[in-house]
Design a protein around this motif. Structure first.
Motif, PDB file in Angstrom:
ATOM      1  N   PRO A 113      -8.346  -5.036   1.798  1.00 51.50           N
ATOM      2  CA  PRO A 113      -7.306  -4.543   0.901  1.00 51.50           C
ATOM      3  C   PRO A 113      -7.320  -3.031   0.709  1.00 51.50           C
ATOM      4  CG  PRO A 113      -8.287  -6.532   0.006  1.00 51.50           C
ATOM      5  CD  PRO A 113      -9.112  -6.158   1.199  1.00 51.50           C
ATOM      6  N   GLU A 114      -8.500  -2.423   0.693  1.00 52.32           N
ATOM      7  CA  GLU A 114      -8.583  -0.985   0.449  1.00 52.32           C
ATOM      8  C   GLU A 114      -7.840  -0.170   1.511  1.00 52.32           C
ATOM      9  OE1 GLU A 114     -11.476  -3.022  -1.932  1.00 52.32           O
ATOM     10  OE2 GLU A 114     -11.047  -3.120   0.230  1.00 52.32           O
ATOM     11  N   GLU A 115      -7.651  -0.742   2.698  1.00 49.63           N
ATOM     12  CA  GLU A 115      -6.947  -0.045   3.774  1.00 49.63           C
ATOM     13  C   GLU A 115      -5.431   0.003   3.546  1.00 49.63           C
ATOM     14  OE1 GLU A 115      -8.046  -1.885   7.436  1.00 49.63           O
ATOM     15  OE2 GLU A 115     -10.132  -1.202   7.346  1.00 49.63           O
ATOM     16  N   LEU A 116      -4.956  -0.617   2.483  1.00 51.65           N
ATOM     17  CA  LEU A 116      -3.529  -0.546   2.147  1.00 51.65           C
ATOM     18  C   LEU A 116      -3.146   0.811   1.585  1.00 51.65           C
ATOM     19  CD1 LEU A 116      -3.080  -4.045   0.466  1.00 51.65           C
ATOM     20  CD2 LEU A 116      -2.006  -3.301   2.606  1.00 51.65           C
ATOM     21  N   GLY A 136       7.294  -3.313  12.361  1.00 47.86           N
ATOM     22  CA  GLY A 136       6.583  -2.110  11.954  1.00 47.86           C
ATOM     23  C   GLY A 136       7.303  -1.300  10.907  1.00 47.86           C
ATOM     24  N   GLU A 137       8.420  -1.822  10.395  1.00 46.77           N
ATOM     25  CA  GLU A 137       9.136  -1.122   9.322  1.00 46.77           C
ATOM     26  C   GLU A 137       8.241  -0.980   8.102  1.00 46.77           C
ATOM     27  OE1 GLU A 137      12.989  -1.855   6.373  1.00 46.77           O
ATOM     28  OE2 GLU A 137      12.800  -3.024   8.204  1.00 46.77           O
ATOM     29  N   VAL A 138       7.412  -1.978   7.854  1.00 47.40           N
ATOM     30  CA  VAL A 138       6.419  -1.922   6.785  1.00 47.40           C
ATOM     31  C   VAL A 138       5.068  -2.329   7.367  1.00 47.40           C
ATOM     32  CG1 VAL A 138       8.088  -2.391   4.944  1.00 47.40           C
ATOM     33  CG2 VAL A 138       6.871  -4.307   6.031  1.00 47.40           C
ATOM     34  N   ASP A 139       4.006  -1.951   6.660  1.00 50.58           N
ATOM     35  CA  ASP A 139       2.651  -2.293   7.098  1.00 50.58           C
ATOM     36  C   ASP A 139       2.141  -3.568   6.432  1.00 50.58           C
ATOM     37  OD1 ASP A 139       2.193   0.285   8.583  1.00 50.58           O
ATOM     38  OD2 ASP A 139       2.492   1.090   6.550  1.00 50.58           O
ATOM     39  N   ALA A 140       2.761  -3.935   5.324  1.00 55.19           N
ATOM     40  CA  ALA A 140       2.343  -5.125   4.583  1.00 55.19           C
ATOM     41  C   ALA A 140       3.508  -5.620   3.750  1.00 55.19           C
ATOM     42  CB  ALA A 140       1.141  -4.815   3.687  1.00 55.19           C
ATOM     43  N   ALA A 141       3.403  -6.851   3.299  1.00 55.80           N
ATOM     44  CA  ALA A 141       4.459  -7.440   2.469  1.00 55.80           C
ATOM     45  C   ALA A 141       3.815  -8.323   1.404  1.00 55.80           C
ATOM     46  CB  ALA A 141       5.427  -8.253   3.308  1.00 55.80           C
ATOM     47  N   CYS A 142       4.301  -8.201   0.191  1.00 52.47           N
ATOM     48  CA  CYS A 142       3.830  -9.045  -0.906  1.00 52.47           C
ATOM     49  C   CYS A 142       4.935 -10.041  -1.221  1.00 52.47           C
ATOM     50  CB  CYS A 142       3.509  -8.198  -2.133  1.00 52.47           C
ATOM     51  SG  CYS A 142       2.852  -9.180  -3.502  1.00 52.47           S
ATOM     52  N   THR A 143       4.650 -11.307  -0.999  1.00 47.79           N
ATOM     53  CA  THR A 143       5.659 -12.341  -1.226  1.00 47.79           C
ATOM     54  C   THR A 143       4.972 -13.670  -1.483  1.00 47.79           C
ATOM     55  OG1 THR A 143       7.710 -13.288  -0.342  1.00 47.79           O
ATOM     56  CG2 THR A 143       5.943 -12.841   1.246  1.00 47.79           C
ATOM     57  N   GLY A 196       0.806 -13.762  -2.338  1.00 47.59           N
ATOM     58  CA  GLY A 196      -0.239 -13.049  -1.621  1.00 47.59           C
ATOM     59  C   GLY A 196       0.329 -11.829  -0.923  1.00 47.59           C
ATOM     60  N   VAL A 197      -0.541 -11.122  -0.223  1.00 50.60           N
ATOM     61  CA  VAL A 197      -0.147  -9.947   0.567  1.00 50.60           C
ATOM     62  C   VAL A 197      -0.503 -10.218   2.013  1.00 50.60           C
ATOM     63  CG1 VAL A 197      -0.550  -7.493   1.005  1.00 50.60           C
ATOM     64  CG2 VAL A 197      -0.455  -8.336  -1.350  1.00 50.60           C
ATOM     65  N   VAL A 198       0.463 -10.077   2.894  1.00 48.13           N
ATOM     66  CA  VAL A 198       0.221 -10.219   4.324  1.00 48.13           C
ATOM     67  C   VAL A 198       0.341  -8.828   4.942  1.00 48.13           C
ATOM     68  CG1 VAL A 198       2.651 -10.837   4.743  1.00 48.13           C
ATOM     69  CG2 VAL A 198       0.931 -11.310   6.491  1.00 48.13           C
ATOM     70  N   ALA A 199      -0.654  -8.446   5.746  1.00 46.26           N
ATOM     71  CA  ALA A 199      -0.690  -7.105   6.333  1.00 46.26           C
ATOM     72  C   ALA A 199      -0.870  -7.186   7.835  1.00 46.26           C
ATOM     73  CB  ALA A 199      -1.822  -6.296   5.701  1.00 46.26           C
ATOM     74  N   LYS A 200      -0.444  -6.142   8.518  1.00 49.23           N
ATOM     75  CA  LYS A 200      -0.547  -6.066   9.981  1.00 49.23           C
ATOM     76  C   LYS A 200      -1.539  -4.974  10.360  1.00 49.23           C
ATOM     77  CE  LYS A 200       2.396  -5.266  14.057  1.00 49.23           C
ATOM     78  NZ  LYS A 200       3.784  -4.945  14.491  1.00 49.23           N
ATOM     79  N   PHE A 245      -4.091 -11.796   2.145  1.00 43.73           N
ATOM     80  CA  PHE A 245      -4.966 -11.627   0.989  1.00 43.73           C
ATOM     81  C   PHE A 245      -4.429 -12.412  -0.201  1.00 43.73           C
ATOM     82  CE2 PHE A 245      -4.990  -7.539   3.379  1.00 43.73           C
ATOM     83  CZ  PHE A 245      -6.280  -7.638   3.909  1.00 43.73           C
ATOM     84  N   PHE A 246      -5.273 -13.292  -0.734  1.00 46.62           N
ATOM     85  CA  PHE A 246      -4.962 -14.045  -1.948  1.00 46.62           C
ATOM     86  C   PHE A 246      -5.963 -13.664  -3.037  1.00 46.62           C
ATOM     87  CE2 PHE A 246      -3.262 -17.071   1.235  1.00 46.62           C
ATOM     88  CZ  PHE A 246      -2.005 -17.291   0.708  1.00 46.62           C
ATOM     89  N   ASP A 247      -5.586 -13.890  -4.272  1.00 45.41           N
ATOM     90  CA  ASP A 247      -6.533 -13.798  -5.381  1.00 45.41           C
ATOM     91  C   ASP A 247      -6.033 -14.706  -6.499  1.00 45.41           C
ATOM     92  OD1 ASP A 247      -8.268 -13.234  -7.462  1.00 45.41           O
ATOM     93  OD2 ASP A 247      -8.465 -11.130  -6.882  1.00 45.41           O
TER      94      ASP A 247
END
Length: 328
Positions: A123-126, A174-181, A114-118, A200-202
Motif C-alpha cells: 500500500p505504501e507504494e500508492l 494505465g489511465e490510473v495506477d489503482a482503483a478503489c471500488t 478494496g483497492v486494486v493496483a497495477k 488490498f482489503f482491510d
C-alpha cells in the motif's frame, strides 16, 4: 331455531369480511424499486427469482441502476419510490437536507470494498500515484480510511473521479495506477491486469451496509407496501439461509456471474433484514467524516433516529430491531 339462524348469519358475515380482507391484502400494489445488479442486492434478486414479491402482493417495477448513489438519486428525483443503496449515499442525502427514510439494512460485508493496483506490491507504494474512486459512495469512505491507515496523506495522491464501471478499463490502459471500488468490479479490474494486479482489503477499516430507503413522505404514506416488500425480502433471507447453494446459483444467474465467483463475495457477506445499532453508529461516523472533509455544506449533525422508520419492520419482524425510534 331463530337463535341458530342468527348465529349462522353472523358467521357468514364474519367470513365475508375475512374474505374481503384477504383479497385486499393480496391485491397487487405497484412499486418502483431502484436497485443494482450487484451482490449487495442479493436479497432483492432472490425475491424476484423466487416470486416472493408477487406472493406478497407487490407489483415490482424495477429501476435498475449502476450503483447505490444512483438509486438514491432516483428516489430524490421522483424516478423511483424505494431504493437500495449503501449507507454512504444515504448519509450524503441526509446531510444535504433531503427528506429520506431508511427502513432496514439488507446486506453487510467487511470485504466488499478494496483497492486494486497495477504493478504495486504494498500500500505504501500508492504514494504519488493516480487512484480512481467514486465520490459520494463507500469507495470514497474506504479510500480515505485506507490512505490514513497506510500513512499516506490525501494530498500525496492524485484522485481521479470515475464511475465504477469505468475503472477496469482505466486501470488496464494505465489511465490510473489503482482503483478503489467494490466487488464484483474490484475482481473484474484485477482480472483485467492479470499477474500485475494487487488487491488490498482491510475488514477492520470499514463495513458496508446496504439499506432499503425511500422518500420520507412516501414511506410514511405507504406503510402497508413497505411491509410487503420487507416480507418478500425476509422470505429471500430465509431461503438463502436454508438453501445457500441454490440461492447462489439464482443470484449468480441474475448478476451474470459464475457461482464460483459469487461464492468469494457471498462467504464474506451477511444477508439479513435488520435494523442494528451498528448501522446507526456508521451513519453518525460517516456524517462526521463528510463534515470534517467539507464534502457537504456545513450544518448540524443529523439525528439519524429521525431518519430511520422502524414501523414497517416492527410490524413484520420486531426481533430484527435493536435500535429504538426515540428523539434525543
Amino acid at each position: 331455531m331463530q337463535r341458530a339462524a342468527i348465529i349462522l348469519i353472523l358467521s357468514l358475515l364474519v367470513l365475508g369480511c375475512q374474505s374481503k380482507t384477504n383479497t385486499e391484502a393480496l391485491r397487487p400494489i405497484p412499486v418502483r424499486l431502484a436497485y443494482t445488479e450487484q451482490p449487495d442486492c442479493a436479497l432483492v434478486h432472490l425475491a424476484v427469482a423466487k416470486g416472493y414479491f408477487q406472493e406478497e402482493g407487490v407489483l415490482l417495477q424495477p429501476v435498475v441502476v449502476g450503483f447505490g448513489k444512483q438509486a438514491i438519486a432516483s428516489v430524490i428525483e421522483g424516478k423511483a419510490d424505494l431504493a437500495t443503496a449503501a449507507e454512504t449515499p444515504f448519509v450524503f442525502a441526509a446531510l444535504e437536507g433531503q427528506p429520506v427514510s431508511l427502513v432496514a439494512g439488507i446486506f453487510s460485508s467487511g470485504q466488499s470494498n478494496g483497492v486494486v493496483a497495477k504493478g504495486i506490491a504494498i500500500p505504501e507504494e500508492l504514494r504519488g500515484k493516480r487512484i480512481a474512486y467514486t465520490p459520494g459512495t463507500t469507495s470514497e469512505v474506504f479510500l480515505d480510511s485506507f490512505l490514513m491507515a497506510s500513512r499516506i496523506a490525501r494530498q500525496e495522491v492524485t484522485l481521479v473521479a470515475l464511475a465504477p464501471q469505468q475503472m477496469p478499463a482505466a486501470l488496464s490502459s494505465g489511465e490510473v495506477d489503482a482503483a478503489c471500488t467494490w466487488n464484483p468490479i474490484l475482481k473484474q479490474a484485477a482480472t483485467g491486469v492479470g499477474a500485475a494486479a494487487s488487491v488490498f482489503f482491510d475488514p477492520y477499516l470499514f463495513t458496508l451496509t446496504y439499506v432499503l430507503a425511500g422518500n420520507r413522505s412516501y414511506v410514511d404514506a405507504n406503510q402497508d407496501l413497505v411491509r410487503r416488500v420487507l416480507r418478500a425480502l425476509l422470505k429471500a433471507e430465509a431461503y438463502a439461509s436454508l438453501h445457500p447453494e441454490e440461492a447462489r446459483t439464482l443470484v449468480a444467474a441474475a448478476l451474470k456471474l459464475t457461482p464460483e465467483l459469487l461464492r468469494e463475495f457471498w462467504n464474506e457477506s451477511r444477508l439479513k433484514v435488520s435494523l442494528d445499532h451498528s448501522l446507526l453508529l456508521s451513519l453518525e461516523e460517516e456524517s462526521r467524516w463528510a463534515l470534517r472533509r467539507k464534502l457537504v455544506p456545513q450544518g448540524p449533525m443529523p439525528n439519524y433516529l429521525d431518519y430511520i422508520d422502524v414501523r414497517p419492520l416492527q410490524e413484520v419482524k420486531p426481533q430484527a430491531i435493536n435500535i429504538k425510534k426515540v428523539s434525543q
